[in-house]
Design an enzyme around this catalytic site. Structure first.
Site, PDB file in Angstrom:
ATOM      1  N   HIS A 216     -19.871 -23.226  -7.156  1.00  0.00           N
ATOM      2  CA  HIS A 216     -20.514 -23.052  -5.983  1.00  0.00           C
ATOM      3  C   HIS A 216     -21.620 -22.625  -7.572  1.00  0.00           C
ATOM      4  O   HIS A 216     -21.802 -21.605  -7.571  1.00  0.00           O
ATOM      5  CB  HIS A 216     -20.753 -21.200  -5.573  1.00  0.00           C
ATOM      6  N   HIS A 218     -25.589 -21.385  -9.665  1.00  0.00           N
ATOM      7  CA  HIS A 218     -26.877 -21.359  -9.854  1.00  0.00           C
ATOM      8  C   HIS A 218     -27.652 -22.030 -11.109  1.00  0.00           C
ATOM      9  O   HIS A 218     -26.665 -21.877 -11.970  1.00  0.00           O
ATOM     10  CB  HIS A 218     -27.266 -20.072  -9.865  1.00  0.00           C
ATOM     11  N   CYS A 249     -30.260 -14.196  -5.671  1.00  0.00           N
ATOM     12  CA  CYS A 249     -29.056 -12.595  -5.324  1.00  0.00           C
ATOM     13  C   CYS A 249     -30.112 -12.008  -5.141  1.00  0.00           C
ATOM     14  O   CYS A 249     -30.199 -11.401  -6.293  1.00  0.00           O
ATOM     15  CB  CYS A 249     -28.178 -12.741  -5.834  1.00  0.00           C
ATOM     16  N   ASN A 258     -30.418 -22.490  -6.668  1.00  0.00           N
ATOM     17  CA  ASN A 258     -28.767 -22.804  -7.117  1.00  0.00           C
ATOM     18  C   ASN A 258     -29.723 -24.195  -7.376  1.00  0.00           C
ATOM     19  O   ASN A 258     -30.120 -24.428  -7.016  1.00  0.00           O
ATOM     20  CB  ASN A 258     -28.571 -22.807  -5.568  1.00  0.00           C
TER      21      ASN A 258
HETATM   22  P1  HMG Z   1     -22.434  -0.143   3.884  1.00  0.00           P
HETATM   23  O1  HMG Z   1     -24.190   0.657   3.836  1.00  0.00           O
HETATM   24  O2  HMG Z   1     -21.645   0.192   2.578  1.00  0.00           O
HETATM   25  O3  HMG Z   1     -22.086  -0.331   5.808  1.00  0.00           O
HETATM   26  O4  HMG Z   1     -23.043  -1.609   3.506  1.00  0.00           O
HETATM   27  P2  HMG Z   1     -21.195   0.932   6.223  1.00  0.00           P
HETATM   28  O5  HMG Z   1     -20.230   0.086   6.801  1.00  0.00           O
HETATM   29  O6  HMG Z   1     -20.955   1.667   5.855  1.00  0.00           O
HETATM   30  O7  HMG Z   1     -22.374   0.526   7.813  1.00  0.00           O
HETATM   31  C1  HMG Z   1     -23.092   1.443   7.994  1.00  0.00           C
HETATM   32  C2  HMG Z   1     -24.041   1.087   9.419  1.00  0.00           C
HETATM   33  O8  HMG Z   1     -24.401  -0.456   8.776  1.00  0.00           O
HETATM   34  C3  HMG Z   1     -23.652   0.794  10.559  1.00  0.00           C
HETATM   35  O9  HMG Z   1     -24.415   1.999  11.402  1.00  0.00           O
HETATM   36  C4  HMG Z   1     -23.566  -0.181  10.826  1.00  0.00           C
HETATM   37  O10 HMG Z   1     -22.848  -0.673  12.121  1.00  0.00           O
HETATM   38  C5  HMG Z   1     -24.148  -0.732   9.466  1.00  0.00           C
HETATM   39  P3  HMG Z   1     -25.185   3.283  11.605  1.00  0.00           P
HETATM   40  O11 HMG Z   1     -23.444   3.523  12.628  1.00  0.00           O
HETATM   41  O12 HMG Z   1     -24.537   3.964  11.038  1.00  0.00           O
HETATM   42  O13 HMG Z   1     -26.253   3.214  12.480  1.00  0.00           O
HETATM   43  N1  HMG Z   1     -23.728  -1.889   9.410  1.00  0.00           N
HETATM   44  C6  HMG Z   1     -24.087  -3.373  10.187  1.00  0.00           C
HETATM   45  N2  HMG Z   1     -25.064  -3.706   9.962  1.00  0.00           N
HETATM   46  C7  HMG Z   1     -25.669  -5.226  11.468  1.00  0.00           C
HETATM   47  N3  HMG Z   1     -24.965  -5.922  10.668  1.00  0.00           N
HETATM   48  C8  HMG Z   1     -23.818  -5.392   9.934  1.00  0.00           C
HETATM   49  C9  HMG Z   1     -23.361  -4.656   9.057  1.00  0.00           C
HETATM   50  N4  HMG Z   1     -23.030  -3.496   8.520  1.00  0.00           N
HETATM   51  C10 HMG Z   1     -22.933  -2.443   8.710  1.00  0.00           C
HETATM   52  N5  HMG Z   1     -22.827  -6.628   9.101  1.00  0.00           N
HETATM   53  C11 HMG Z   1     -22.114  -4.128   3.880  1.00  0.00           C
HETATM   54  C12 HMG Z   1     -21.360  -2.813   3.379  1.00  0.00           C
HETATM   55  C13 HMG Z   1     -21.663  -4.650   2.849  1.00  0.00           C
HETATM   56  C14 HMG Z   1     -22.965  -4.148   5.048  1.00  0.00           C
HETATM   57  C15 HMG Z   1     -23.929  -4.301   2.799  1.00  0.00           C
HETATM   58  O14 HMG Z   1     -23.223  -3.803   1.838  1.00  0.00           O
HETATM   59  C16 HMG Z   1     -24.330  -4.977   3.365  1.00  0.00           C
HETATM   60  O15 HMG Z   1     -25.406  -5.851   3.748  1.00  0.00           O
HETATM   61  N6  HMG Z   1     -23.904  -6.481   1.571  1.00  0.00           N
HETATM   62  C17 HMG Z   1     -24.404  -7.113   1.780  1.00  0.00           C
HETATM   63  C18 HMG Z   1     -25.876  -8.527   0.615  1.00  0.00           C
HETATM   64  C19 HMG Z   1     -25.815  -9.178   0.310  1.00  0.00           C
HETATM   65  O16 HMG Z   1     -26.205 -10.123   1.972  1.00  0.00           O
HETATM   66  N7  HMG Z   1     -25.996 -10.129  -0.506  1.00  0.00           N
HETATM   67  C20 HMG Z   1     -26.288 -11.732  -1.207  1.00  0.00           C
HETATM   68  C21 HMG Z   1     -25.349 -12.417  -0.260  1.00  0.00           C
HETATM   69  S1  HMG Z   1     -24.035 -13.065  -2.309  1.00  0.00           S
HETATM   70  C22 HMG Z   1     -24.385 -13.929  -2.807  1.00  0.00           C
HETATM   71  O17 HMG Z   1     -25.693 -14.250  -2.481  1.00  0.00           O
HETATM   72  C23 HMG Z   1     -23.721 -14.288  -3.673  1.00  0.00           C
HETATM   73  C24 HMG Z   1     -23.057 -16.014  -3.251  1.00  0.00           C
HETATM   74  O18 HMG Z   1     -24.623 -16.811  -3.290  1.00  0.00           O
HETATM   75  C25 HMG Z   1     -21.843 -16.654  -3.833  1.00  0.00           C
HETATM   76  C26 HMG Z   1     -22.824 -16.025  -5.494  1.00  0.00           C
HETATM   77  O19 HMG Z   1     -24.039 -17.147  -5.658  1.00  0.00           O
HETATM   78  O20 HMG Z   1     -21.905 -16.241  -6.113  1.00  0.00           O
HETATM   79  C27 HMG Z   1     -22.054 -16.151  -1.527  1.00  0.00           C
HETATM   80 MG    MG Z   2     -25.374 -17.442  -4.513  1.00  0.00          MG
END
Ligand code: HMG
Ligand code: MG
Length: 314
Positions: A216, A218, A249, A258
């Site tokens: 993967h 970028h 990201c 990418n």
């Molecule tokens: P957090 O704040 O620690 O979550 O975030 P939590 O577990 O403490 O929960 C807090 C609240 O959020 C709760 O609600 C949960 O229900 C809600 P409350 O009880 O307070 O009302 N919640 C959610 N709601 C909807 N959907 C969910 C969810 N999870 C919790 N899934 C968390 C932790 C992991 C959720 C957060 O940090 C997050 O969403 N991170 C995602 C970041 C992201 O998407 N980054 C981009 C993708 S990675 C990337 O691009 C790299 C890749 O391409 C490879 C590369 O290039 O190397 C893949």
């Molecule tokens: Mg990526």
């Protein structure tokens, strides 16, 4: 439309799988939120262009990635066609949302570094495994396929160099949770070809053959295609790419798009390697998407053969 002259290299595989990440990795990073119906049309066009796998969206926290807050709406609109498409899920809440829609393929995404684990997942490096473990166990129990990503495999914006051994230790742990494939992310596009070979050698030595690995890349430093060729020569046959070179990201600011799917397809088809992808249909899709986003695609191939117009009228 021009296509590359084919000169086959018998040392290379006859077929490669392109894992399209444009609708997820591409659109998660757009400054403006793309309407759900445009996302749905984008995914449908990519499937029609012959992309065998299209990662559609993310069931992450909507406040963390507002660009993909409409994940459920997009998947519901795709209906049956959306069920086999992979989606990102970071935790059990994300998995529940995917299961409610009857989806069959999820991807977890871990970090090789402490800083990015905290910034991207709000977890420490160790805590991320505790978050993913029940996701993979429950997904497998429900008969879903699970892909694992490991990010920052070639360098990290906050920590600098990342040791190959550290990447292998994290990647193996993620894969061993029960994934069928491990995608090695050069999140900020700093890797070079020798590093790719060394990392793949180290994964092979740790018991993960090229057949379960995907790359993967970028393209921040313009190395993505060269690095893909290095991995192809090593024996990898699955490559992530993003139509038109969209991507980045939101939690790693130095990440740009990418590897563009068109640029990868041009190279693979020139090498006589089958992908199942129609380059004209793909370019047409990226030109269309560039029109929706209001700026030309950064892909060299799209610009060479498609010359994206600045059409934002429709
Ligand atoms: P957090 O704040 O620690 O979550 O975030 P939590 O577990 O403490 O929960 C807090 C609240 O959020 C709760 O609600 C949960 O229900 C809600 P409350 O009880 O307070 O009302 N919640 C959610 N709601 C909807 N959907 C969910 C969810 N999870 C919790 N899934 C968390 C932790 C992991 C959720 C957060 O940090 C997050 O969403 N991170 C995602 C970041 C992201 O998407 N980054 C981009 C993708 S990675 C990337 O691009 C790299 C890749 O391409 C490879 C590369 O290039 O190397 C893949
Ligand atoms: Mg990526």
């Amino acid at each position: 439309m021009r296509s590359p002259q084919v000169v086959r290299d018998p040392a290379l595989p006859e077929r490669v799988t392109i894992y399209e990440v444009g609708p997820r990795d591409g659109l998660q990073n757009e400054a403006t939120v793309v309407p759900a119906e445009v996302k749905v049309e984008f995914i449908r066009r990519l499937l029609a262009a012959g992309l065998p796998v299209v990662e559609a969206t993310s069931f992450v926290h909507p406040r963390w990635v507002p660009q993909l807050a409409d994940a459920a709406e997009v998947m519901a609109a795709l209906g049956e066609a959306g069920r086999p498409l992979p989606v990102l899920v970071p935790n059990e809440r994300g998995l529940d949302r995917a299961l409610e829609l009857g989806l069959r393929h999820v991807a977890i995404f871990g970090s090789a570094t402490e800083t990015f684990a905290r910034r991207n997942l709000n977890r420490s490096l160790d805590e991320q495994f505790a978050m993913f473990e029940p996701v993979v166990a429950r997904a497998r129990e429900a008969g879903l396929d699970v892909r694992a990503y490991v990010s920052m495999c070639f360098g990290d914006p906050w920590e600098g160099d990342v040791a190959v051994d550290q990447v292998v230790a994290v990647g193996k742990r993620l894969f061993d949770l029960g994934a069928s494939q491990l995608s090695l992310g050069d999140t900020i596009g700093v890797g070079t070809a020798g590093h790719v070979t060394a990392l793949l050698d180290a994964f092979n030595a740790a018991g993960l053959p090229d057949g379960v690995l995907a790359m993967h890349f970028h393209d921040t430093y313009g190395q993505a295609l060269t690095n893909a060729l290095a991995a192809l020569r090593h024996g990898v046959t699955t490559f992530d790419a993003s139509a038109g070179g969209l991507g980045g990201c939101p939690y790693a600011e130095s990440a740009t798009g990418n590897l563009a799917t068109e640029d990868l397809v041009w190279m693979l088809h020139g090498l006589g390697i089958e992908t199942g992808v129609s380059l004209p249909a793909l370019v047409e899709t990226s030109v269309w998407m560039a029109g929706r986003l209001g700026r030309p695609s950064p892909s060299r191939v799209v610009n060479a053969v498609g010359n994206a117009p600045a059409d934002t009228s429709a």
